[in-house]
Design an enzyme around this catalytic site. Structure first.
Site, short mmCIF file in Angstrom:
data_model
loop_
_atom_site.label_atom_id
_atom_site.label_comp_id
_atom_site.label_asym_id
_atom_site.label_seq_id
_atom_site.Cartn_x
_atom_site.Cartn_y
_atom_site.Cartn_z
N TYR A 195 0.85 -1.20 0.00
CA TYR A 195 0.00 0.00 0.00
C TYR A 195 0.89 1.26 0.00
O TYR A 195 1.90 1.30 0.70
CB TYR A 195 -0.89 -0.06 1.25
CG TYR A 195 -1.73 1.17 1.49
CD1 TYR A 195 -2.84 1.42 0.71
CD2 TYR A 195 -1.40 2.07 2.50
CE1 TYR A 195 -3.61 2.55 0.93
CE2 TYR A 195 -2.17 3.20 2.73
CZ TYR A 195 -3.27 3.44 1.94
OH TYR A 195 -4.03 4.55 2.16
N ASP A 204 -1.47 -7.30 6.91
CA ASP A 204 -2.46 -6.25 6.72
C ASP A 204 -3.68 -6.93 6.07
O ASP A 204 -3.62 -7.35 4.92
CB ASP A 204 -1.87 -5.16 5.82
CG ASP A 204 -2.80 -3.97 5.64
OD1 ASP A 204 -4.03 -4.18 5.65
OD2 ASP A 204 -2.31 -2.85 5.46
C1 PLP Z 1 -6.19 2.30 3.36
C2 PLP Z 1 -5.18 1.32 3.73
C3 PLP Z 1 -4.28 1.56 4.77
C4 PLP Z 1 -4.25 2.87 5.52
O1 PLP Z 1 -5.41 3.06 6.26
P1 PLP Z 1 -6.07 4.52 6.57
O2 PLP Z 1 -7.27 4.17 7.37
O3 PLP Z 1 -6.36 5.16 5.26
O4 PLP Z 1 -5.04 5.28 7.35
C5 PLP Z 1 -3.39 0.56 5.09
N1 PLP Z 1 -3.35 -0.60 4.43
C6 PLP Z 1 -4.18 -0.86 3.40
C7 PLP Z 1 -4.09 -2.16 2.68
C8 PLP Z 1 -5.11 0.10 3.01
O5 PLP Z 1 -5.91 -0.14 1.98
#
Ligand code: PLP
Length: 392
Positions: free
Chosen positions: A97, A169
């Site tokens: 990301y 993630d």
């Molecule tokens: C959007 C996103 C983030 C960051 O999250 P926010 O809530 O925008 O700070 C991290 N990892 C992935 C895979 C994302 O899509």
């Protein structure tokens, strides 16, 4: 109990009043009976009853040891990266990301933390790239926008053997699609701004860990860095998660229909969707995921930025916006939007083409979504349209 029932009934009824919706405890501090004697809450940066409901809920859904709520996905990531010290190394999935790329390459590098990007969809490469200083293996599975899948279970075995933390993630999947901790990960991260809250009205982040020692460290980082989730956003996120099962089932089935249709379209080159048997990592997805998710990407036979922009400007139901995971369908052109912070050579190496378009499929009727894409793709047959400006 089955997941759908468990999800709804693990959200507690307020003991004090019987309120069936989680109350928003909008209080910074809590009165104590005597120093240190309290009802479990002292100051809302450290702990707040509304936030706690969300933290317990995500911990439950991921089958972890403890959950933590943050002001954004990036604040959650920040708290996890602060487990590291100078000299430590991260092995990260190659097409990470954009925000994480920024944190790795333009923030934590200044503190002497190195990152090595590896094609983790190939487990052999993970093993080959471990160094004595590797402290964290950082996965996104699927990645975005090319939806590469890494084998979480196999990689977790390698991580354990080498005493390395496995961080996943899980934003694109949610615990209803896959549970990384059950597959062997140590830490799960969510941007709850996406599928979990689900209505494109919240920015929120979550961390779940699998043991007490990690829980103590993340709790410390959460309290000391202070990037906590507010009671109101915590409440909105809980309310969103209440309908997660319904939304996700519909979104995943719509995504499969859209991906199948796109794969047969004459102007489309590649379709990236883990549910298609033609997807490079389909066999891993089938093994570790319950559904195939609701993100679909595709590239054009005539691969250039102008053609992609012509299409994203022409859809009516699919709204042109960054982010994903909401009930409304959205689309985005990664090369000039979400992924423009990633250098071009890096983007190309990760397989992100100039014409790649990313769809976040919503809960509308699939037939309407297909008709929308159909009329937009027809614009490619009339190239003499409006002048297109490409921002650099
Ligand atoms: C959007 C996103 C983030 C960051 O999250 P926010 O809530 O925008 O700070 C991290 N990892 C992935 C895979 C994302 O899509």
């Amino acid at each position: 109990m089955k997941t759908a029932t468990q999800l709804i009934h693990s959200i507690p009824i307020d003991e004090l009043t019987g309120a069936i919706s989680v109350p928003i405890y909008q209080s910074s501090t809590f009165v104590q009976e005597s120093p240190g004697i309290n009802k479990g809450f002292e100051f809302s940066r450290a702990n707040n009853p509304t936030r706690k409901v969300l933290e317990d809920l995500i911990c439950n859904l991921e089958e972890g040891y403890a959950g933590f709520g943050f002001a954004s996905g990036m604040a959650a990531i920040d708290a996890v990266l602060k487990l590291l010290k100078t000299g430590d190394e991260i092995m990260a999935v190659e097409d990470t990301y954009g925000g994480i790329f920024q944190a790795f390459n333009h923030m934590f590098d200044r503190f002497g933390i190195k990152v090595n990007y590896v094609d983790t969809s190939n487990t052999d490469k993970v093993l080959a790239n471990i160094t004595p200083n590797t402290r964290i293996i950082w996965l996104e599975s699927p990645t975005n926008p090319t939806l590469k899948i890494s084998d979480i279970k196999s990689i977790s075995k390698i991580a354990k053997q080498h005493n390395i933390l496995l961080v996943v993630d899980n934003t694109l999947s949610t615990p209803l699609v896959q549970q990384p901790i059950v597959l062997g990960a140590d830490i799960v991260i969510h941007s709850a701004s996406k599928y979990l809250a689900g209505h494109t009205d919240v920015i929120a982040g979550l961390v779940v860990v699998n043991n007490k020692s990690l829980a103590d460290q993340i709790r410390f980082n959460q309290n000391v860095s202070g990037g906590i989730l507010s009671p109101f956003e915590a409440w909105l996120t809980v309310r969103g998660i209440e309908t997660l099962c319904l939304r996700l089932e519909k979104q995943c089935s719509n995504a499969m229909t859209v991906a199948t249709w796109l794969a047969a379209h004459p102007a489309v080159d590649k379709v990236f969707y883990p549910g298609l048997a033609t997807h490079k990592n389909h066999h891993i997805a089938r093994k570790q995921q319950k559904y195939y998710g609701a993100m679909v990407s595709f590239s054009l036979k005539n691969d250039n930025i102008k053609n992609a922009i012509r299409i994203v400007n022409a859809t009516k139901l699919f709204k042109l916006a960054e982010s994903f995971g909401g009930v409304k369908s959205m689309l985005n052109h990664p090369a000039t939007m979400t992924h423009r912070v990633i250098p071009e050579d890096f983007r190309k190496k990760a397989g992100l083409q100039d014409s790649c378009i990313r769809l976040s499929v919503g809960i509308e009727d699939a037939e309407d979504l297909i008709n929308d894409l159909k009329q937009a793709l027809e614009k490619l047959n009339h190239p003499a349209g409006k002048q297109i400006t490409i921002l650099q």
